[in-house]
Enzyme design. Structure first.
Site, PDB file in Angstrom:
ATOM      1  N   ASP A   2      32.530  -4.867  -4.729  1.00  0.00           N
ATOM      2  CA  ASP A   2      33.880  -4.282  -4.742  1.00  0.00           C
ATOM      3  C   ASP A   2      34.677  -4.574  -3.476  1.00  0.00           C
ATOM      4  O   ASP A   2      35.882  -4.378  -3.446  1.00  0.00           O
ATOM      5  CB  ASP A   2      33.794  -2.758  -4.873  1.00  0.00           C
ATOM      6  CG  ASP A   2      33.255  -2.339  -6.222  1.00  0.00           C
ATOM      7  OD1 ASP A   2      33.141  -3.216  -7.089  1.00  0.00           O
ATOM      8  OD2 ASP A   2      32.951  -1.150  -6.386  1.00  0.00           O
TER       9      ASP A   2
ATOM     10  N   ARG B  68      28.520  -8.875 -11.620  1.00  0.00           N
ATOM     11  CA  ARG B  68      27.488  -8.699 -10.596  1.00  0.00           C
ATOM     12  C   ARG B  68      26.474  -9.828 -10.596  1.00  0.00           C
ATOM     13  O   ARG B  68      25.789 -10.033  -9.609  1.00  0.00           O
ATOM     14  CB  ARG B  68      26.683  -7.441 -10.925  1.00  0.00           C
ATOM     15  CG  ARG B  68      27.164  -6.231 -10.280  1.00  0.00           C
ATOM     16  CD  ARG B  68      26.126  -5.133 -10.431  1.00  0.00           C
ATOM     17  NE  ARG B  68      26.773  -3.869 -10.228  1.00  0.00           N
ATOM     18  CZ  ARG B  68      27.282  -3.490  -9.078  1.00  0.00           C
ATOM     19  NH1 ARG B  68      27.173  -4.253  -8.011  1.00  0.00           N
ATOM     20  NH2 ARG B  68      27.895  -2.345  -8.961  1.00  0.00           N
TER      21      ARG B  68
ATOM     22  N   MET C 186      35.804  -4.844 -12.218  1.00  0.00           N
ATOM     23  CA  MET C 186      35.211  -3.738 -11.463  1.00  0.00           C
ATOM     24  C   MET C 186      36.077  -3.363 -10.270  1.00  0.00           C
ATOM     25  O   MET C 186      36.946  -4.122  -9.847  1.00  0.00           O
ATOM     26  CB  MET C 186      33.808  -4.109 -11.010  1.00  0.00           C
ATOM     27  CG  MET C 186      32.797  -4.014 -12.142  1.00  0.00           C
ATOM     28  SD  MET C 186      31.132  -4.310 -11.547  1.00  0.00           S
ATOM     29  CE  MET C 186      30.175  -3.863 -13.005  1.00  0.00           C
TER      30      MET C 186
ATOM     31  N   THR D 158      42.070 -30.734   1.987  1.00  0.00           N
ATOM     32  CA  THR D 158      41.091 -31.826   1.911  1.00  0.00           C
ATOM     33  C   THR D 158      39.708 -31.203   1.828  1.00  0.00           C
ATOM     34  O   THR D 158      39.456 -30.175   2.470  1.00  0.00           O
ATOM     35  CB  THR D 158      41.142 -32.736   3.148  1.00  0.00           C
ATOM     36  OG1 THR D 158      39.895 -33.447   3.241  1.00  0.00           O
ATOM     37  CG2 THR D 158      41.327 -31.990   4.452  1.00  0.00           C
TER      38      THR D 158
ATOM     39  N   VAL E 171      28.669  -8.744 -15.980  1.00  0.00           N
ATOM     40  CA  VAL E 171      28.626 -10.180 -15.664  1.00  0.00           C
ATOM     41  C   VAL E 171      29.178 -10.420 -14.262  1.00  0.00           C
ATOM     42  O   VAL E 171      28.821 -11.382 -13.598  1.00  0.00           O
ATOM     43  CB  VAL E 171      29.428 -11.081 -16.636  1.00  0.00           C
ATOM     44  CG1 VAL E 171      28.788 -11.157 -17.983  1.00  0.00           C
ATOM     45  CG2 VAL E 171      30.869 -10.673 -16.739  1.00  0.00           C
TER      46      VAL E 171
END
Ligand code: ADP
Length: 744
Positions: free
Chosen positions: A152, A288, A194, A518, A286
């Protein structure tokens, strides 16, 4: 003998394994003993085999793995003194009073509580005969080094916590995919990400995926009108030809009364007011999971290493420090103060004090939010009254770098929003010579935020003789007031040439701003260039795969990476993949090095090593090429290992830009527009390149830029990342002074 325990606790976060590996190996390297505490505080309370001495190879081959190999848990028992008494008993049984705690706010708060109670707990344990008085005397204090592990990014004391970058990767991948299907069906998607108290993931993924609307906890929308406003933006988008719409909602989004705004609620609003077929996607766990990004691996490594240094330096005192990354530097700050500040933000949000919450999050967060608000608009606002109505040329220069399109898009939209008109030149400076390009409006850059390569086209064009006349004529014909160059060294060189020719060509008396883009990360005035993060991730993913191809045999891979004469990609790639050795152009290599490296590999394989990876920059040594080094290894290691060579090549320049590159590109573009607006009022406008140095945006005058370069090698004279070399060395090979492979 120092004993250092490491644990991961609370929510898991990608990169935790890299941190654990760095803690264990640095501990062993310093001649101390390393202990892993399994399953967070639960393992500490349970003791027994949940607290285990770790050797060098216990943390081998884990860098690419998501989650945490030593487990994490939420532990109710530890919330009570009885549980903490048990935890202290188990730590002391193992002689541990130095801890690296990797976790979120809760886990770090728990560690501080244990520290506060430590002397009371050990007194009690001596009194009731659980531990000897001598043990208590040897461990009068509990020392803690905390590492913020949380996707988070809701902790203070660090610009970014471990796991947040990988979570952003997962989110942008998912939203890119959703955008494709949304565009096919002309559909709106509401995506929940989240972030219960923190809008970081929603905000940054909003910038990275060019979302149409974002709702975050720190800045709730205005009560009366947000629903209408959001619908108006989306409707406008449709009217001007946008086929997809994405609304991102942070898990903790709420209105100004503190009432949660759910993704389902947003969907209902869209359906009611727009009669749109909107769909909800809740990304959930997903976010995490999965293999950590290159950035999170290296962040874990840097933080883990410093945590051990801090504990050793503390020398038995009751240290409580948080290891953070601030302005690209690993720094230590008071753990207690940081926990308090994080708590204050949480309280401010709960108390509906949003201005305070936004302020506590820091200026970078606030600024990103402002940029996002401009970018999400489907159409530009009425031109601001103070608009300077500039005509700005923009082009890409040098080799393609992922994020170039993102920068052009942001410059066009932010510029148009400010009342300017933007002309995009095709094929870099060649397009300027030939006066080839087009005026770019708001919708002409739609979808550019997420694509790799260069939509305008780019080339390495050295400006010479006649080109100057042609370019001057183009500038005059297009009546350009300013120029933005998004590119690498050849772009900067061309910009410097134009700037230096001002006396001869009055057309060149316009401000020029260069945005570093670059993959090589070799530009002056910028610690990081747009594109380098994407290339690094490509390298890391490729090396992961190469390693997996070798499970059954004894093999050494020599992997050549790009970078021209700059070893950034090689070193950071070597760190993030756990390579045994890295060859850098800054160091070069000679026969003695090669002999030493062969000996090191042979002895490693004789002791049971099954796999070795050596990373080499493409220009390390013109004679000892990758092919030469591979053949030399093959010959010398004949009886012990096989050698395979992999030259990664141009895949490193391609691919969708990572969230980090997209965000960087967007922010640099915002700064570039601001710079041009400011310079246009000057009688002698300056030209500069923009970059981030020590956490601050800096403009380096083009006149001085060449002095910062090692011209023959096209790389800056000072390169911050070279300081990470000792860490790479420490983590690659056990210190022969200590028997690091035996855990006891
Ligand atoms: P995170 O560390 O990700 O914020 P939690 O808040 O769930 O996750 O905390 C992880 C564990 O840390 C809890 O299960 C508990 O064992 C311990 N912990 C959290 N807060 C406290 C506290 N105030 N006092 C003691 N232990 C705590």
């Amino acid at each position: 003998m120092n004993r250092i325990g490491v644990m991961t606790s609370g929510g898991d976060a990608p990169g935790m394994n890299a941190a654990v590996r760095a803690v264990v190996r640095t501990t062993l390297d310093r001649g101390a003993q390393s202990y892993a505490i399994y399953n967070g505080y639960q393992g500490m309370v349970d003791g027994g085999d949940k607290i285990k001495a770790f050797g060098w190879s216990d943390v081998g081959g884990i860098l690419h793995r998501g989650g945490t190999i030593i487990g994490t848990a939420r532990c109710e028992a530890f919330r009570h003194r009885e549980g903490r008494l048990q935890a202290a008993t188990n730590l002391l049984k193992n002689g541990i009073s130095k801890l690296v705690v990797i976790g979120g706010n809760g886990s770090l708060t728990g560690a501080l509580l244990l520290q506060d109670e430590w002397s009371g707990l050990i007194d009690e344990l001596v009194k009731n005969g659980t531990i000897l008085a001598e043990t208590a005397e040897n461990h009068p204090n509990l020392a803690i080094a905390g590492i913020a592990g949380s996707i988070d990014n809701d902790l203070t004391g660090t610009d970014i916590s471990l796991g947040a970058d990988t979570a952003l990767h997962r989110i942008t991948d998912a939203i890119d995919a959703i955008t494709d299907t949304a565009a096919s069906h002309q559909r709106t998607f509401v995506v929940e990400v989240m972030g219960r108290n923190c809008g970081y993931l929603a905000l940054m993924s909003g910038i990275a995926t060019a979302a149409d609307w974002v709702l975050i906890p720190e800045s709730p929308p205005n009560l009366d009108e947000w629903e209408n406003k959001m619908c108006e933006v989306l409707r406008h988008g449709r009217e001007i030809g946008k086929r997809d719409s994405i609304v991102i909602v942070a898990e903790g989004a709420q209105d100004r009364h503190g009432k949660p705004i759910s993704a389902e609620y947003v969907r209902q609003v869209l359906e009611d007011k727009l009669q749109e077929d909107a769909r909800v996607t809740i990304l959930g766990h997903v976010q995490r999971g999965g293999s950590p990004s290159a950035f999170d691996r290296n962040l874990g490594i840097m933080m883990g290493t410093d945590a051990v240094e801090a504990l050793i330096e503390a020398n038995g005192s009751g240290l409580s420090t948080l290891i953070g990354l601030v302005a690209n530097q690993v720094v230590r700050s008071d753990l207690r103060k940081n926990i308090e500040k994080s708590e204050q933000i949480h309280e401010a949000i709960t108390a509906n004090e949003y201005t305070k919450a936004m302020k506590l999050r820091g200026p970078g967060f606030k600024e990103s939010f402002a940029t996002l608000r401009t970018l999400v608009r489907a159409t530009p606002h009425e031109h601001p009254r103070d608009s300077k109505n500039l005509k700005i040329g923009i082009l890409n220069a040098g080799a393609p770098a992922p994020g170039m399109n993102t920068a052009v898009r942001a410059a066009v939209r932010l510029g148009v929003d400010r009342g300017h008109t933007i002309f995009g030149f095709y094929n870099g400076f060649r397009g300027m010579v030939e006066n080839q390009g087009e005026w770019l409006d708001w919708m002409s850059v739609n979808g550019w935020a997420t694509t790799g390569g260069s939509n305008l086209g780019t080339c390495r064009h050295k400006i010479e003789g006649r080109d100057l006349y042609a370019i001057a004529r183009t500038i005059e014909e297009r009546e350009l007031d300013a120029l933005i160059v998004v590119g690498g060294w050849s772009g900067y060189e061309a910009a410097v040439t134009l700037h230096n020719q001002r006396q001869n060509f009055s057309a060149f008396e316009i401000p020029i701003i260069c945005v570093p883009a670059t993959i090589d990360n070799n530009m002056p005035g910028a610690e990081l260039t747009v594109g380098a993060d994407t290339a690094l991730n490509v390298i890391v993913e490729a090396v992961d795969r190469i390693k997996q191809s070798a499970v059954a045999s004894r093999r050494v891979f020599v992997v050549e990476v790009m970078g021209s004469d700059c070893g950034y990609l090689a070193l950071m790639g070597a760190l993030a993949t756990g390579s045994e050795r890295v060859y850098l152009p800054e160091e070069g290599m000679d026969l003695r090095d090669l002999r030493k490296d062969v000996d090191m590999l042979v002895s490693g394989f004789r002791q049971g090593k099954r796999l070795g990876v050596v990373l080499s920059n493409e220009n390390t040594n013109p004679t000892y090429t990758t092919s030469f080094v591979s053949r030399l290894y093959e010959e010398e290691g004949r009886d012990t290992f096989e050698v395979r060579r992999a030259i990664l090549g141009h895949i490193q320049q391609g691919g969708h830009p990572t969230p980090f590159d997209r965000i960087y590109a967007t922010r640099f573009a915002a700064k570039a527009i601001g710079f041009l607006e400011q310079q246009i009022d000057e009688t002698e406008p300056e030209s500069a390149c923009v970059g981030m140095i020590n956490g601050k945006y800096r403009f380096t005058q083009l006149e001085g830029v060449t002095r910062l370069m090692e011209k023959t090698h096209k790389r800056p004279k000072v390169q911050w990342w070279l300081d990470l070399r000792p860490i790479a060395r420490t983590l690659a090979q056990p210190n022969p002074q200590f028997n690091a492979n035996s855990p006891q």
